[in-house]
Design an enzyme around this catalytic site. Sequence first.
Site, PDB file in Angstrom:
ATOM      1  N   LYS A  14       0.829  -1.215   0.000  1.00  0.00           N
ATOM      2  CA  LYS A  14       0.000   0.000   0.000  1.00  0.00           C
ATOM      3  C   LYS A  14       0.863   1.266   0.000  1.00  0.00           C
ATOM      4  CE  LYS A  14      -2.142  -0.993   3.898  1.00  0.00           C
ATOM      5  NZ  LYS A  14      -1.545  -2.278   4.349  1.00  0.00           N
ATOM      6  N   ARG A  88      -9.432   1.031   9.016  1.00  0.00           N
ATOM      7  CA  ARG A  88      -9.072  -0.344   9.373  1.00  0.00           C
ATOM      8  C   ARG A  88     -10.174  -1.029  10.159  1.00  0.00           C
ATOM      9  NH1 ARG A  88      -3.137   0.604   9.219  1.00  0.00           N
ATOM     10  NH2 ARG A  88      -1.993  -1.315   9.552  1.00  0.00           N
ATOM     11  N   ARG A 127      12.035  -5.564   4.963  1.00  0.00           N
ATOM     12  CA  ARG A 127      11.677  -4.193   4.599  1.00  0.00           C
ATOM     13  C   ARG A 127      12.448  -3.118   5.373  1.00  0.00           C
ATOM     14  NH1 ARG A 127       5.390  -2.494   4.683  1.00  0.00           N
ATOM     15  NH2 ARG A 127       5.499  -2.682   6.938  1.00  0.00           N
ATOM     16  N   ARG A 161      11.218  -0.862  10.809  1.00  0.00           N
ATOM     17  CA  ARG A 161      10.143  -0.605  11.779  1.00  0.00           C
ATOM     18  C   ARG A 161      10.216  -1.577  12.944  1.00  0.00           C
ATOM     19  NH1 ARG A 161       4.665   0.129   8.365  1.00  0.00           N
ATOM     20  NH2 ARG A 161       3.924  -0.961  10.209  1.00  0.00           N
ATOM     21  N   ARG A 172      -0.340  -8.516  13.668  1.00  0.00           N
ATOM     22  CA  ARG A 172      -0.942  -7.531  12.764  1.00  0.00           C
ATOM     23  C   ARG A 172      -1.853  -8.228  11.756  1.00  0.00           C
ATOM     24  NH1 ARG A 172       4.465  -5.175  10.826  1.00  0.00           N
ATOM     25  NH2 ARG A 172       3.333  -3.821   9.413  1.00  0.00           N
TER      26      ARG A 172
HETATM   27  P1  AMP Z   1       0.861   0.662   9.138  1.00  0.00           P
HETATM   28  O1  AMP Z   1       2.044   1.537   8.918  1.00  0.00           O
HETATM   29  O2  AMP Z   1      -0.317   1.066   8.327  1.00  0.00           O
HETATM   30  O3  AMP Z   1       1.189  -0.800   9.006  1.00  0.00           O
HETATM   31  O4  AMP Z   1       0.442   0.868  10.669  1.00  0.00           O
HETATM   32  C1  AMP Z   1       1.315   0.571  11.734  1.00  0.00           C
HETATM   33  C2  AMP Z   1       0.551   0.457  13.038  1.00  0.00           C
HETATM   34  O5  AMP Z   1      -0.080   1.695  13.345  1.00  0.00           O
HETATM   35  C3  AMP Z   1      -0.580  -0.570  13.047  1.00  0.00           C
HETATM   36  O6  AMP Z   1      -0.128  -1.878  13.315  1.00  0.00           O
HETATM   37  C4  AMP Z   1      -1.464  -0.006  14.170  1.00  0.00           C
HETATM   38  O7  AMP Z   1      -0.894  -0.254  15.439  1.00  0.00           O
HETATM   39  C5  AMP Z   1      -1.368   1.486  13.926  1.00  0.00           C
HETATM   40  N1  AMP Z   1      -2.391   1.969  12.950  1.00  0.00           N
HETATM   41  C6  AMP Z   1      -2.152   2.499  11.722  1.00  0.00           C
HETATM   42  N2  AMP Z   1      -3.306   2.842  11.120  1.00  0.00           N
HETATM   43  C7  AMP Z   1      -4.301   2.500  11.960  1.00  0.00           C
HETATM   44  C8  AMP Z   1      -5.714   2.572  11.894  1.00  0.00           C
HETATM   45  N3  AMP Z   1      -6.358   3.072  10.826  1.00  0.00           N
HETATM   46  N4  AMP Z   1      -6.416   2.105  12.968  1.00  0.00           N
HETATM   47  C9  AMP Z   1      -5.811   1.624  14.056  1.00  0.00           C
HETATM   48  N5  AMP Z   1      -4.470   1.495  14.179  1.00  0.00           N
HETATM   49  C10 AMP Z   1      -3.706   1.939  13.151  1.00  0.00           C
END
Ligand code: AMP
Length: 217
Positions: A14, A88, A127, A161, A172
Site C-alpha cells: 500500500k 481499518r 523491509r 520498523r 498484525r
Molecule cells: P501501518 O504503517 O499502516 O502498518 O500501521 C502501523 C501500526 O499503526 C498498526 O499496526 C497499528 O498499530 C497502527 N495503525 C495504523 N493505522 C491504523 C488505523 N487506521 N487504525 C488503528 N491502528 C492503526
Amino acid sequence: MVNVILLGPPGAGKGTQAKKLVVERGMVQLSTGDMLREAKTSGSEMGLRVAEVMDRGDLVTDEIVIGLIREKMATPSAGGFIFDGFPRTLPQADALGDLLAQLGQGLDAVIEMQVDDAALVARITGRYTCGNCGQVYHDKTRPTKVAGVCDACGSTDLKRRADDTEEALRHRLMEYYKKTSPLVGYYYAKGQLATVDGLAEMDVVSAAIAKVLDSGD
Ligand code: AMP
C-alpha cells in the site's frame, strides 16, 4: 479529483503504491501508520500512549486515528487523497464517509491489494524505509543502489520498523483478518470495491491501480 482507499494486509504494498500515486498524480497520501510513527518519534503525549500498542501489532483506538485523519483532511488536496492504512475498522469506514460528505466529496474507489500470507512474511521481514523521504526498500527485491544511501533523496537515515518482526506481523495479520477484512465486504456491497493482484511486479500493480482510477473519469 480522485479519493481512493488502498486496502490490504501489512506488506501488501500500500505504502509503495501510494508514494507512486503522489509523484505521478499529485495526490496526497494519508497514512495513519506514518502519522502515528511520527507522533511516536516526536515523543508527544499521544505518541507515547500508542507506542506500545503499535510495537505489539495491535490497532490503536478509532478515536485517535479518526482525529488524525480529520485534521489532515482540513487541508484540501486538488489531486485527491490516498487513504493508506485507513480505515481499518467499520467505525473508521463510517467516519471517513461522514468526513468526505462534510467536504462535499465522495470515495471514487477502494482498491484491495490481494496477497497470500506466506509472501507477507518475506516481504515484511526484509523491509526498510528512508527516514527522510519515506521511500520503501527491501533487502532482496529492492535494495538501495548504494548500500546505506536512499536512491531518492540521498539520506543515510535508513530504518526498519519496530513492528516488522515475525511475531508482531502475526499479530498484525490477526488484527487485519478480525477487524479490517470485513471492509472488503462492506465496500463490495456499496459497489466500490476493485481488486488487484498485489503479488505482481510493482509496475504491473501500478498499472492495474491506474486502470481502476482512470475508469472512473
Ligand atoms: P501501518 O504503517 O499502516 O502498518 O500501521 C502501523 C501500526 O499503526 C498498526 O499496526 C497499528 O498499530 C497502527 N495503525 C495504523 N493505522 C491504523 C488505523 N487506521 N487504525 C488503528 N491502528 C492503526
